[in-house]
Write a protein that holds these residues in place. Structure first.
Motif, PDB file in Angstrom:
ATOM      1  N   GLN A  94       0.836  -1.203   0.000  1.00 14.56           N
ATOM      2  CA  GLN A  94       0.000   0.000   0.000  1.00 14.56           C
ATOM      3  C   GLN A  94       0.869   1.250   0.000  1.00 14.56           C
ATOM      4  O   GLN A  94       0.582   2.218  -0.713  1.00 14.56           O
ATOM      5  CB  GLN A  94      -0.938  -0.002   1.203  1.00 14.56           C
ATOM      6  CG  GLN A  94      -2.030  -1.043   1.113  1.00 14.56           C
ATOM      7  CD  GLN A  94      -2.817  -1.195   2.413  1.00 14.56           C
ATOM      8  OE1 GLN A  94      -2.418  -0.719   3.471  1.00 14.56           O
ATOM      9  NE2 GLN A  94      -3.945  -1.889   2.336  1.00 14.56           N
ATOM     10  N   ALA A  95       1.935   1.231   0.797  1.00 15.71           N
ATOM     11  CA  ALA A  95       2.847   2.383   0.836  1.00 15.71           C
ATOM     12  C   ALA A  95       3.490   2.581  -0.540  1.00 15.71           C
ATOM     13  O   ALA A  95       3.628   3.722  -1.003  1.00 15.71           O
ATOM     14  CB  ALA A  95       3.919   2.179   1.904  1.00 15.71           C
ATOM     15  N   GLY A  96       3.862   1.481  -1.197  1.00 15.03           N
ATOM     16  CA  GLY A  96       4.435   1.577  -2.543  1.00 15.03           C
ATOM     17  C   GLY A  96       3.449   2.152  -3.542  1.00 15.03           C
ATOM     18  O   GLY A  96       3.817   2.967  -4.392  1.00 15.03           O
ATOM     19  N   ASP A  97       2.174   1.755  -3.419  1.00 15.92           N
ATOM     20  CA  ASP A  97       1.141   2.288  -4.315  1.00 15.92           C
ATOM     21  C   ASP A  97       0.959   3.794  -4.108  1.00 15.92           C
ATOM     22  O   ASP A  97       0.854   4.557  -5.068  1.00 15.92           O
ATOM     23  CB  ASP A  97      -0.197   1.585  -4.089  1.00 15.92           C
ATOM     24  CG  ASP A  97      -0.201   0.152  -4.597  1.00 15.92           C
ATOM     25  OD1 ASP A  97       0.699  -0.213  -5.380  1.00 15.92           O
ATOM     26  OD2 ASP A  97      -1.112  -0.598  -4.194  1.00 15.92           O
ATOM     27  N   ILE A  98       0.928   4.210  -2.857  1.00 18.18           N
ATOM     28  CA  ILE A  98       0.776   5.644  -2.545  1.00 18.18           C
ATOM     29  C   ILE A  98       1.972   6.419  -3.086  1.00 18.18           C
ATOM     30  O   ILE A  98       1.826   7.470  -3.707  1.00 18.18           O
ATOM     31  CB  ILE A  98       0.598   5.856  -1.024  1.00 18.18           C
ATOM     32  CG1 ILE A  98      -0.762   5.300  -0.586  1.00 18.18           C
ATOM     33  CG2 ILE A  98       0.736   7.331  -0.653  1.00 18.18           C
ATOM     34  CD1 ILE A  98      -0.920   5.187   0.927  1.00 18.18           C
ATOM     35  N   TRP A  99       3.156   5.886  -2.849  1.00 23.22           N
ATOM     36  CA  TRP A  99       4.368   6.539  -3.333  1.00 23.22           C
ATOM     37  C   TRP A  99       4.352   6.617  -4.849  1.00 23.22           C
ATOM     38  O   TRP A  99       4.691   7.650  -5.434  1.00 23.22           O
ATOM     39  CB  TRP A  99       5.594   5.763  -2.836  1.00 23.22           C
ATOM     40  CG  TRP A  99       6.890   6.430  -3.137  1.00 23.22           C
ATOM     41  CD1 TRP A  99       7.493   7.429  -2.429  1.00 23.22           C
ATOM     42  CD2 TRP A  99       7.751   6.157  -4.249  1.00 23.22           C
ATOM     43  NE1 TRP A  99       8.678   7.785  -3.020  1.00 23.22           N
ATOM     44  CE2 TRP A  99       8.865   7.017  -4.145  1.00 23.22           C
ATOM     45  CE3 TRP A  99       7.700   5.270  -5.312  1.00 23.22           C
ATOM     46  CZ2 TRP A  99       9.900   7.017  -5.056  1.00 23.22           C
ATOM     47  CZ3 TRP A  99       8.739   5.269  -6.227  1.00 23.22           C
ATOM     48  CH2 TRP A  99       9.823   6.139  -6.085  1.00 23.22           C
ATOM     49  N   ALA A 100       3.953   5.533  -5.516  1.00 24.24           N
ATOM     50  CA  ALA A 100       3.909   5.516  -6.981  1.00 24.24           C
ATOM     51  C   ALA A 100       2.939   6.565  -7.518  1.00 24.24           C
ATOM     52  O   ALA A 100       3.230   7.240  -8.507  1.00 24.24           O
ATOM     53  CB  ALA A 100       3.525   4.120  -7.480  1.00 24.24           C
ATOM     54  N   ARG A 101       1.776   6.700  -6.868  1.00 28.79           N
ATOM     55  CA  ARG A 101       0.819   7.720  -7.317  1.00 28.79           C
ATOM     56  C   ARG A 101       1.396   9.119  -7.139  1.00 28.79           C
ATOM     57  O   ARG A 101       1.239   9.985  -8.011  1.00 28.79           O
ATOM     58  CB  ARG A 101      -0.506   7.583  -6.564  1.00 28.79           C
ATOM     59  CG  ARG A 101      -1.348   6.414  -7.049  1.00 28.79           C
ATOM     60  CD  ARG A 101      -2.762   6.436  -6.499  1.00 28.79           C
ATOM     61  NE  ARG A 101      -2.846   6.377  -5.049  1.00 28.79           N
ATOM     62  CZ  ARG A 101      -2.888   5.259  -4.320  1.00 28.79           C
ATOM     63  NH1 ARG A 101      -2.830   4.092  -4.921  1.00 28.79           N
ATOM     64  NH2 ARG A 101      -2.979   5.317  -3.017  1.00 28.79           N
ATOM     65  N   GLY A 102       2.085   9.354  -6.024  1.00 28.48           N
ATOM     66  CA  GLY A 102       2.714  10.658  -5.798  1.00 28.48           C
ATOM     67  C   GLY A 102       3.809  10.938  -6.810  1.00 28.48           C
ATOM     68  O   GLY A 102       3.915  12.038  -7.352  1.00 28.48           O
ATOM     69  N   ILE A 103       4.621   9.935  -7.079  1.00 26.39           N
ATOM     70  CA  ILE A 103       5.693  10.089  -8.069  1.00 26.39           C
ATOM     71  C   ILE A 103       5.095  10.330  -9.451  1.00 26.39           C
ATOM     72  O   ILE A 103       5.564  11.183 -10.206  1.00 26.39           O
ATOM     73  CB  ILE A 103       6.617   8.845  -8.072  1.00 26.39           C
ATOM     74  CG1 ILE A 103       7.507   8.851  -6.837  1.00 26.39           C
ATOM     75  CG2 ILE A 103       7.457   8.751  -9.340  1.00 26.39           C
ATOM     76  CD1 ILE A 103       8.475  10.008  -6.752  1.00 26.39           C
ATOM     77  N   ALA A 104       4.049   9.579  -9.800  1.00 26.32           N
ATOM     78  CA  ALA A 104       3.404   9.762 -11.108  1.00 26.32           C
ATOM     79  C   ALA A 104       2.869  11.186 -11.237  1.00 26.32           C
ATOM     80  O   ALA A 104       3.041  11.829 -12.275  1.00 26.32           O
ATOM     81  CB  ALA A 104       2.289   8.734 -11.293  1.00 26.32           C
TER      82      ALA A 104
END
Length: 185
Positions: free
Chosen positions: A141-151
Protein backbone atom coordinates in the motif's frame (compact mmCIF):
# COMPACT_ATOMS: atom_id res chain seq x y z
CA UNK A 1 -6.47 -12.63 12.26
CA UNK A 2 -3.80 -15.25 12.93
CA UNK A 3 -5.46 -17.71 10.55
CA UNK A 4 -5.63 -15.12 7.79
CA UNK A 5 -1.95 -14.27 8.32
CA UNK A 6 -0.93 -17.93 8.10
CA UNK A 7 -3.14 -18.31 5.06
CA UNK A 8 -1.45 -15.34 3.39
CA UNK A 9 1.98 -16.76 4.11
CA UNK A 10 0.98 -20.17 2.84
CA UNK A 11 -0.43 -18.69 -0.33
CA UNK A 12 2.84 -16.89 -0.91
CA UNK A 13 4.82 -20.04 -0.26
CA UNK A 14 2.55 -22.08 -2.52
CA UNK A 15 2.91 -19.50 -5.28
CA UNK A 16 6.68 -19.67 -4.88
CA UNK A 17 6.66 -23.45 -5.04
CA UNK A 18 4.39 -23.41 -8.08
CA UNK A 19 6.78 -20.95 -9.70
CA UNK A 20 9.58 -23.41 -9.14
CA UNK A 21 7.87 -26.07 -11.21
CA UNK A 22 11.15 -27.21 -12.72
CA UNK A 23 11.75 -29.19 -9.55
CA UNK A 24 10.22 -32.62 -9.89
CA UNK A 25 8.58 -34.60 -7.13
CA UNK A 26 9.68 -37.69 -9.03
CA UNK A 27 13.27 -37.04 -7.94
CA UNK A 28 12.08 -37.20 -4.34
CA UNK A 29 12.98 -40.89 -4.19
CA UNK A 30 16.61 -39.80 -3.80
CA UNK A 31 15.83 -37.94 -0.58
CA UNK A 32 17.25 -39.39 2.62
CA UNK A 33 15.00 -39.95 5.64
CA UNK A 34 16.91 -37.18 7.46
CA UNK A 35 16.29 -34.78 4.57
CA UNK A 36 12.58 -35.63 4.53
CA UNK A 37 12.38 -35.22 8.32
CA UNK A 38 14.00 -31.78 8.03
CA UNK A 39 11.46 -30.84 5.34
CA UNK A 40 8.56 -32.00 7.53
CA UNK A 41 9.94 -29.98 10.44
CA UNK A 42 10.17 -26.88 8.24
CA UNK A 43 6.58 -27.35 7.01
CA UNK A 44 5.42 -27.76 10.60
CA UNK A 45 7.32 -24.65 11.74
CA UNK A 46 5.82 -22.66 8.86
CA UNK A 47 2.34 -23.75 9.90
CA UNK A 48 1.62 -25.29 6.52
CA UNK A 49 0.78 -28.71 7.96
CA UNK A 50 -1.98 -27.10 10.02
CA UNK A 51 -3.65 -25.96 6.82
CA UNK A 52 -3.51 -29.48 5.45
CA UNK A 53 -5.73 -30.44 8.39
CA UNK A 54 -8.44 -28.08 7.13
CA UNK A 55 -8.73 -29.54 3.63
CA UNK A 56 -10.76 -32.68 4.37
CA UNK A 57 -13.30 -31.04 6.73
CA UNK A 58 -13.79 -28.17 4.28
CA UNK A 59 -14.33 -30.56 1.38
CA UNK A 60 -16.69 -32.69 3.50
CA UNK A 61 -18.78 -29.61 4.26
CA UNK A 62 -18.90 -28.75 0.56
CA UNK A 63 -19.94 -32.29 -0.46
CA UNK A 64 -22.54 -32.42 2.32
CA UNK A 65 -23.99 -29.12 1.16
CA UNK A 66 -24.11 -30.25 -2.47
CA UNK A 67 -25.75 -33.56 -1.62
CA UNK A 68 -28.28 -31.87 0.67
CA UNK A 69 -29.33 -29.63 -2.21
CA UNK A 70 -29.94 -32.68 -4.39
CA UNK A 71 -31.50 -34.82 -1.64
CA UNK A 72 -32.99 -32.36 0.90
CA UNK A 73 -35.06 -35.05 2.64
CA UNK A 74 -31.96 -37.07 3.53
CA UNK A 75 -29.96 -34.47 5.47
CA UNK A 76 -29.28 -36.76 8.46
CA UNK A 77 -28.28 -39.68 6.26
CA UNK A 78 -26.07 -37.43 4.14
CA UNK A 79 -24.38 -36.10 7.27
CA UNK A 80 -23.69 -39.65 8.45
CA UNK A 81 -22.43 -40.89 5.05
CA UNK A 82 -20.18 -37.89 4.41
CA UNK A 83 -18.75 -38.06 7.94
CA UNK A 84 -18.04 -41.79 7.65
CA UNK A 85 -16.47 -41.32 4.21
CA UNK A 86 -14.33 -38.40 5.41
CA UNK A 87 -13.09 -40.44 8.37
CA UNK A 88 -12.19 -43.28 6.00
CA UNK A 89 -10.23 -40.84 3.81
CA UNK A 90 -8.44 -39.12 6.73
CA UNK A 91 -5.34 -41.38 6.63
CA UNK A 92 -4.56 -39.99 3.16
CA UNK A 93 -3.68 -36.68 4.81
CA UNK A 94 -0.24 -38.11 5.63
CA UNK A 95 0.36 -38.52 1.88
CA UNK A 96 -0.08 -34.78 1.41
CA UNK A 97 2.36 -34.00 4.20
CA UNK A 98 4.89 -36.41 2.67
CA UNK A 99 4.45 -34.86 -0.77
CA UNK A 100 4.86 -31.37 0.68
CA UNK A 101 8.03 -32.49 2.46
CA UNK A 102 9.36 -33.98 -0.78
CA UNK A 103 8.68 -30.75 -2.66
CA UNK A 104 10.58 -28.75 -0.04
CA UNK A 105 13.36 -31.34 0.06
CA UNK A 106 13.78 -31.02 -3.72
CA UNK A 107 14.25 -27.28 -3.36
CA UNK A 108 16.20 -26.95 -0.10
CA UNK A 109 19.08 -28.91 1.38
CA UNK A 110 18.57 -30.68 4.70
CA UNK A 111 20.75 -28.03 6.37
CA UNK A 112 18.66 -25.21 4.88
CA UNK A 113 15.45 -26.92 5.98
CA UNK A 114 16.81 -27.29 9.51
CA UNK A 115 17.69 -23.58 9.51
CA UNK A 116 14.18 -22.71 8.29
CA UNK A 117 12.59 -24.90 10.96
CA UNK A 118 14.80 -23.36 13.63
CA UNK A 119 14.03 -19.81 12.53
CA UNK A 120 10.28 -20.26 12.11
CA UNK A 121 10.07 -22.06 15.46
CA UNK A 122 11.77 -19.13 17.19
CA UNK A 123 9.82 -16.21 18.64
CA UNK A 124 10.87 -13.91 15.81
CA UNK A 125 10.00 -16.57 13.22
CA UNK A 126 6.55 -17.04 14.74
CA UNK A 127 6.11 -13.27 14.77
CA UNK A 128 7.16 -13.14 11.12
CA UNK A 129 4.58 -15.78 10.23
CA UNK A 130 1.90 -13.85 12.10
CA UNK A 131 2.76 -10.31 11.03
CA UNK A 132 4.79 -10.76 7.82
CA UNK A 133 1.71 -10.78 5.57
CA UNK A 134 0.39 -7.65 7.29
CA UNK A 135 3.73 -5.89 6.81
CA UNK A 136 3.85 -7.02 3.18
CA UNK A 137 0.33 -5.71 2.56
CA UNK A 138 1.10 -2.38 4.22
CA UNK A 139 4.38 -2.10 2.31
CA UNK A 140 2.48 -2.73 -0.93
CA UNK A 141 0.00 0.00 0.00
CA UNK A 142 2.85 2.38 0.84
CA UNK A 143 4.43 1.58 -2.54
CA UNK A 144 1.14 2.29 -4.32
CA UNK A 145 0.78 5.64 -2.54
CA UNK A 146 4.37 6.54 -3.33
CA UNK A 147 3.91 5.52 -6.98
CA UNK A 148 0.82 7.72 -7.32
CA UNK A 149 2.71 10.66 -5.80
CA UNK A 150 5.69 10.09 -8.07
CA UNK A 151 3.40 9.76 -11.11
CA UNK A 152 1.68 13.03 -10.19
CA UNK A 153 4.95 14.90 -9.54
CA UNK A 154 6.66 13.46 -12.62
CA UNK A 155 3.73 14.45 -14.80
CA UNK A 156 3.55 17.98 -13.36
CA UNK A 157 7.29 18.61 -13.42
CA UNK A 158 7.77 17.12 -16.89
CA UNK A 159 4.86 19.27 -18.15
CA UNK A 160 6.40 22.39 -16.63
CA UNK A 161 9.84 21.65 -18.09
CA UNK A 162 8.35 20.77 -21.48
CA UNK A 163 6.42 24.05 -21.53
CA UNK A 164 9.56 25.97 -20.54
CA UNK A 165 11.52 24.40 -23.41
CA UNK A 166 8.66 24.89 -25.91
CA UNK A 167 8.48 28.59 -24.95
CA UNK A 168 12.26 28.92 -25.24
CA UNK A 169 11.97 27.46 -28.75
CA UNK A 170 9.28 30.03 -29.61
CA UNK A 171 6.32 27.68 -29.44
CA UNK A 172 3.06 27.88 -27.51
CA UNK A 173 2.99 25.71 -24.37
CA UNK A 174 0.06 23.43 -23.61
CA UNK A 175 -2.02 24.12 -20.51
CA UNK A 176 -1.27 21.59 -17.80
CA UNK A 177 -4.99 21.00 -17.36
CA UNK A 178 -5.17 19.70 -20.94
CA UNK A 179 -2.88 16.74 -20.21
CA UNK A 180 -4.42 13.91 -18.21
CA UNK A 181 -2.61 12.75 -15.12
CA UNK A 182 -0.56 9.60 -15.58
CA UNK A 183 -2.01 6.82 -13.41
CA UNK A 184 0.36 4.90 -11.17
CA UNK A 185 0.92 1.28 -12.11
Amino acid sequence: MKTKSRFGLSVAIAATIMGLGAFSVASAQDISPEHEAAAKAALQALGINNQFDEILPNQADLVQSQLTQVYPNYHSLIDEVVTDTAIALAPRRADLEKEGAQIYANIFTAEELNQLAEFYSSDVGKKFIQYGPIAARELGQAGDIWARGIARDLSQQAQQELNRRIEADGGTPVEATEIPAVPAQ
